[in-house]
Design an enzyme around this catalytic site. Structure first.
Site, PDB file in Angstrom:
ATOM      1  N   GLY A  42       0.855  -1.186   0.000  1.00  0.00           N
ATOM      2  CA  GLY A  42       0.000   0.000   0.000  1.00  0.00           C
ATOM      3  C   GLY A  42       0.884   1.225   0.000  1.00  0.00           C
ATOM      4  O   GLY A  42       2.057   1.149   0.357  1.00  0.00           O
ATOM      5  N   GLU A 168       8.914  -3.612   6.403  1.00  0.00           N
ATOM      6  CA  GLU A 168       9.829  -2.992   5.443  1.00  0.00           C
ATOM      7  C   GLU A 168      11.281  -3.346   5.750  1.00  0.00           C
ATOM      8  O   GLU A 168      12.171  -2.495   5.677  1.00  0.00           O
ATOM      9  CB  GLU A 168       9.639  -1.474   5.412  1.00  0.00           C
ATOM     10  CG  GLU A 168       8.242  -1.106   4.953  1.00  0.00           C
ATOM     11  CD  GLU A 168       8.138   0.345   4.554  1.00  0.00           C
ATOM     12  OE1 GLU A 168       9.101   0.864   3.981  1.00  0.00           O
ATOM     13  OE2 GLU A 168       7.083   0.953   4.814  1.00  0.00           O
TER      14      GLU A 168
END
Lengths: 281, 290
Positions: A42, A168
């Protein structure tokens, strides 16, 4: 397939006192099966990091529930459940506590009261799992970015978690470091039954997952296999995401009048298609 | 601004037991107006090199020339301020340096500090906020209430507001989503062309180096081991591998296509768009080197 983690109509806002404050995530539901590799993608601000924090109880939803291993996450069972979840963050330099690699991996074990004898064994095992066993006594700052993240993964694995959350974890690494971390995760998945949730901007990384969840402005936009998700093409680009290299390349080739039979997610397939549709007719 | 590094060496904690050498005999000439990419794996000395580009670090050996200013090892550098005003550095994760009450004040801080009148500083801040895609209402908010992507844009606007003639970028898009990454890289490129900036991009992304730069230098173990134009650098995959680097994805893909075709295309393509064009020419039988 058994469910290992799920969200049910989860809503969270960082400033609940303000009526019109935007909700970081709203009405999100999804379910993850034991042993799955899920990529969560996203745009910046889509709610990915908030979701990661909700999943391991750093935040609690204002409404809805988070279920992990069959239990609703609450303040009583938080610690018990968290011990089943390992987490690796973005910046490899912000998550080291030990003076050496083995001290660092041992840190969480010590916190959890694991006896010394077992601790030594587990530290060695988990470093071997990420191929860092030769670096037991190295100082963390002498390692490369990829090596640091592998040690961080070992630190998470030492607790023998059922779920590994990567927030991440490859985004600050050079291409080689990224590849090291990804092949480590791939190998772990082949050898163990670990469930992996990876929050990522890297579409090539998302391609490796069993399923992808797409978030947009705090809502679930789509979920499906990489094939299903990426077949949405330009729709994803409009959300601020990207397409895998082979798809982008394929679209450009078609736009330039090069014949292709199909959409491809792998470069090899695309090369083949270019060959058979144009040269080897 | 012309930038030259001549035989630059640097050691951290020099003359102490903790001395650690980070740069050895680095020679690099960045001509005024060029777009120079510096690549190399983690720990290769890229960031140390970058800090020499506005006098944050002074060389332990050799000479750094920034325009008319010469910084020489062992000599006291004087009057760095005018040069620093002209060289804007966007550090890694620049949002960590935000501090002011509002976004507007944060962006205006640099120019005000260098004596730009308030009105002019505010005008620049508003124009830049717009160029970077920050909505007007954000300007009065605290920078700490913004999303990570927006904070990054505010920090970048703060550097650009000084209207530097040299822009030094250290992994400016790390952690941004793909669209944000492209928007920001395109903006830097646009400014580079429009204002004739000298741009230095330190990056892990071979794709960005290939797409935007007109010169590429490779750092390896504290040395500048190779520099040249992107076609030569990225066309030599064996050499890149020696430095633990890989060619950009599009180059690797071109090689796969060529292996299948059994002959090389007319030219090495550094972007997907170029390769699509080149392949379409090849398909139509418009090869030059038959």
């Amino acid at each position: 397939m058994t469910e290992i983690l799920s969200l049910h109509e989860v809503t969270y806002t960082y400033s609940p006192e303000e009526k019109e404050a935007r909700k970081a995530v709203e009405g999100i539901s999804f379910s993850v099966n034991d042993g799955e590799w899920i990529a969560i993608v996203g745009h910046n601000g889509s709610g990915k990091s908030t979701m990661a924090k909700l999943m391991n109880g750093l935040l609690f939803p204002q409404s809805g529930e988070v279920r992990v291993l069959g239990e609703t996450l609450n303040e009583e069972n938080l610690w018990e459940i968290r011990s089943q979840m390992g987490m690796v963050f973005q910046n490899p330099d912000n998550q080291f506590v030990g003076a050496t690699v083995q001290d660092d991996v041992a840190f969480a074990l010590e916190n959890n009261g694991v006896p010394f004898k077992d601790m030594v064994v587990r530290v060695h095992e988990s470093l071997a799992q990420v191929k860092m066993e030769k670096f037991l006594d190295s100082e963390p700052h002498h390692l490369s970015g990829g090596q640091k993240q592998r040690v961080a993964i070992a630190g998470a694995l030492a607790l023998k978690p059922r779920i590994l959350i990567l927030d991440e974890a490859t985004s600050m690494l050079d291409p080689q470091g990224r590849e090291e971390v990804l092949s480590t995760v791939r190998k772990l998945r082949e050898e163990t039954h670990l469930t992996v949730l990876s929050i990522t901007h890297d579409l090539e990384e998302a391609l490796l997952a069993d399923r992808i969840f797409v978030l947009n402005n705090g809502h679930k936009y789509a979920e499906g296999t990489p094939q299903e998700i990426f077949s949405r093409g330009e729709e994803l680009v409009a959300l601020g995401l990207d397409l895998p290299f082979a798809m982008k390349m394929g679209n450009l080739l078609r736009a330039n009048g090069v014949a292709l039979n199909n959409e491809h997610m792998s470069e090899e397939e695309l090369v083949n298609d270019v060959w058979t549709s144009n040269f080897n007719k | 601004m012309d930038i030259q590094l001549q035989q630059v060496g640097y050691a951290y904690a020099k003359d102490t037991p903790f001395e650690k050498r980070a740069l050895f005999d680095v020679n690099l000439h960045i001509p005024s107006g060029s777009y120079q990419a510096i690549i190399g794996h983690t720990g290769s000395g890229k960031s140390t090199l970058l800090q020499h580009l506005n006098g944050l670090l002074k060389p332990s050996e050799g000479i750094v020339k920034l325009g008319d200013l010469t910084i020489e090892a062992g000599k006291k550098a004087k009057n760095l301020k005018p040069v620093r005003q002209q060289i804007g550095i966007v550090f890694q994760f620049p949002e960590h340096q935000l501090f002011d009450e509002t976004v507007l004040k944060d962006i205006m801080f640099g120019p005000l500090n260098f004596g730009v009148p308030r009105e002019e500083a505010e005008r620049r801040a508003r124009v830049l906020a717009d160029q970077l895609g920050l909505p007007e209402e954000v300007l009065e908010k605290s920078p700490f209430d913004l999303s990570g992507g927006q904070m990054r844009r505010v920090a970048i606007a703060g550097v650009l507001a000084m209207e530097p003639s040299v822009l030094v970028l250290d992994e400016p898009t790390a952690g941004l989503d793909p669209r944000g990454r492209q928007e920001i890289m395109d903006l830097f490129h646009h400014l580079h062309m429009e204002k004739g900036l000298t741009t230095v991009l330190v990056t892990h992304s071979m794709e960005d180096a290939a797409r935007y730069a007109d010169r590429v230098a490779i750092m390896h173990d504290g040395r500048c081991v190779l520099s040249g134009n992107p076609i030569d650098i990225f066309g030599d995959e064996e050499r890149l591998a020696e430095y633990r680097l890989a060619a950009p994805r599009v180059v690797r893909f071109q090689r796969k296509v060529e292996a299948q075709l059994g002959y090389p295309l007319d030219r090495l393509c550094l972007t997907e768009e170029q390769l699509a064009l080149e392949l379409s020419r090849t398909v139509r039988g418009e090869r030059e080197s038959l």
